[in-house]
Design an enzyme around this catalytic site. Structure first.
Site: not given
Length: 321
Positions: A91, A186, A272, A302
């Site tokens: 992202y 992700s 996470d 993460h």
């Protein structure tokens, strides 16, 4: 950072009831058919880079609505058709500069990195693909762009780009179309889940700490962005809760995972706070393939397993491609 979610034993058994629209498959068939009808042949040319031991090429291919999407191809200097790893980006990131990601090409694969439309200014070294579509009211970020209608939602365009990239890769003269794997971390992991569900030509999927799964739970419980973008949107548009989650049901990784029949290797970090472990397990536990495994990193967030996990991916993929 402490554990952010359910105990591991509960995660392994976690199979939530995630809403799936009756026309899910028809919606995606129609979406892909419309864009495929507008697609032009991919273009690739030598990239400007000091890297000489590998070939690095600038890729241009047709994505959603025939719009041209950029990427990098990095591959070994040898003849013959080689296995392929397509990578989707996390992202806010973009494809960056040529030669930044060499691991897969140095391991003997054609590595194809897709630029994510409209992104590239959040981290890394930039992106080069615009998203020429507007949106009604949205919070900062990408999660709520066009969220009031499934036809307008941002990830309809991104997922279509990802699938049509597989079409483009299969046309490359040095790619073995029977040996294509997809991966990403992700957001890239969420995109790889969608691509593996929507394109029958994908032979293996490796979603790494995948985002965009189990939207209902993730929006309600995730303490950090980007899921909080949707929370903020709904705190203002109080009358759109049902409408928003209906839109999101067409893009939920759990619903895509139910359609993945190829080998899959997932990863998850139990600490996470950006992607809840339960959302990862919700997708993983929904897979339709018997050849599935998940690497659990108990004391990681993460970042997951980092380079150690890439070594696991490389060994796993070599056995299948």
């Amino acid at each position: 950072m402490p554990l952010t979610d359910l105990p591991l034993a509960e995660l392994r058994a976690f199979r939530p009831d995630v809403a799936e629209p009756a026309d899910f498959d028809a919606f995606w068939r129609g979406t892909l058919a419309e864009s495929r009808a507008l697609a032009a042949a991919p273009e690739f040319s030598a990239a400007a880079t000091p890297i000489g031991e590998l070939i690095v090429e600038d890729l241009l291919f047709s994505g959603f609505g025939g719009e041209r999407i950029r990427g990098w191809i990095t591959r070994p200097r040898r003849s013959g058709r080689l296995p392929v790893v397509i990578e989707y980006i996390g992202y806010g990131g973009g494809r960056g500069t040529p030669g930044e990601r060499l691991r897969w090409a140095a391991s003997g694969y054609v590595h194809v990195l897709m630029d994510t439309r409209g992104q590239g200014a959040g981290w890394g070294t930039g992106g080069d693909t615009p998203d020429p579509h507007g949106s009604d009211s949205a919070t900062p970020g990408y999660m709520t762009r066009g969220i009031s209608r499934r036809e307008d939602y941002y990830y309809r365009r991104v997922f279509t780009d990802a699938v049509l990239l597989v079409d483009a890769v299969r046309a490359l003269p040095y790619a073995d179309s029977s040996r294509i794997g997809v991966t990403g971390g992700s957001q890239g992991g969420g995109i790889s889940i969608a691509a593996a569900a929507l394109h029958p030509g994908i032979a293996a999927a490796m979603p790494d700490v995948p985002f965009l799964c189990h939207f209902r739970r993730s929006v309600a419980l995730t303490p950090e962005n980007p899921f909080r973008e949707i929370e903020r949107y709904l705190s203002v548009h109080r009358d759109r809760v049902d409408q928003v989650f209906h839109t999101l049901s067409y893009f939920d990784g759990v619903n895509f995972a139910r359609r993945i029949t190829r080998p899959a290797l997932f990863s998850v970090g139990l600490m996470d706070d950006i992607v809840l472990p339960s959302s990862v397990f919700a997708a993983y536990n929904s897979l339709a393939t018997e050849d599935a495994s998940i690497e659990v990193y108990e004391f990681n967030g993460h970042e997951g397993g980092g380079f150690s996990h890439w070594l696991r991916q490389a060994a796993w993929l070599a056995e299948r491609l």
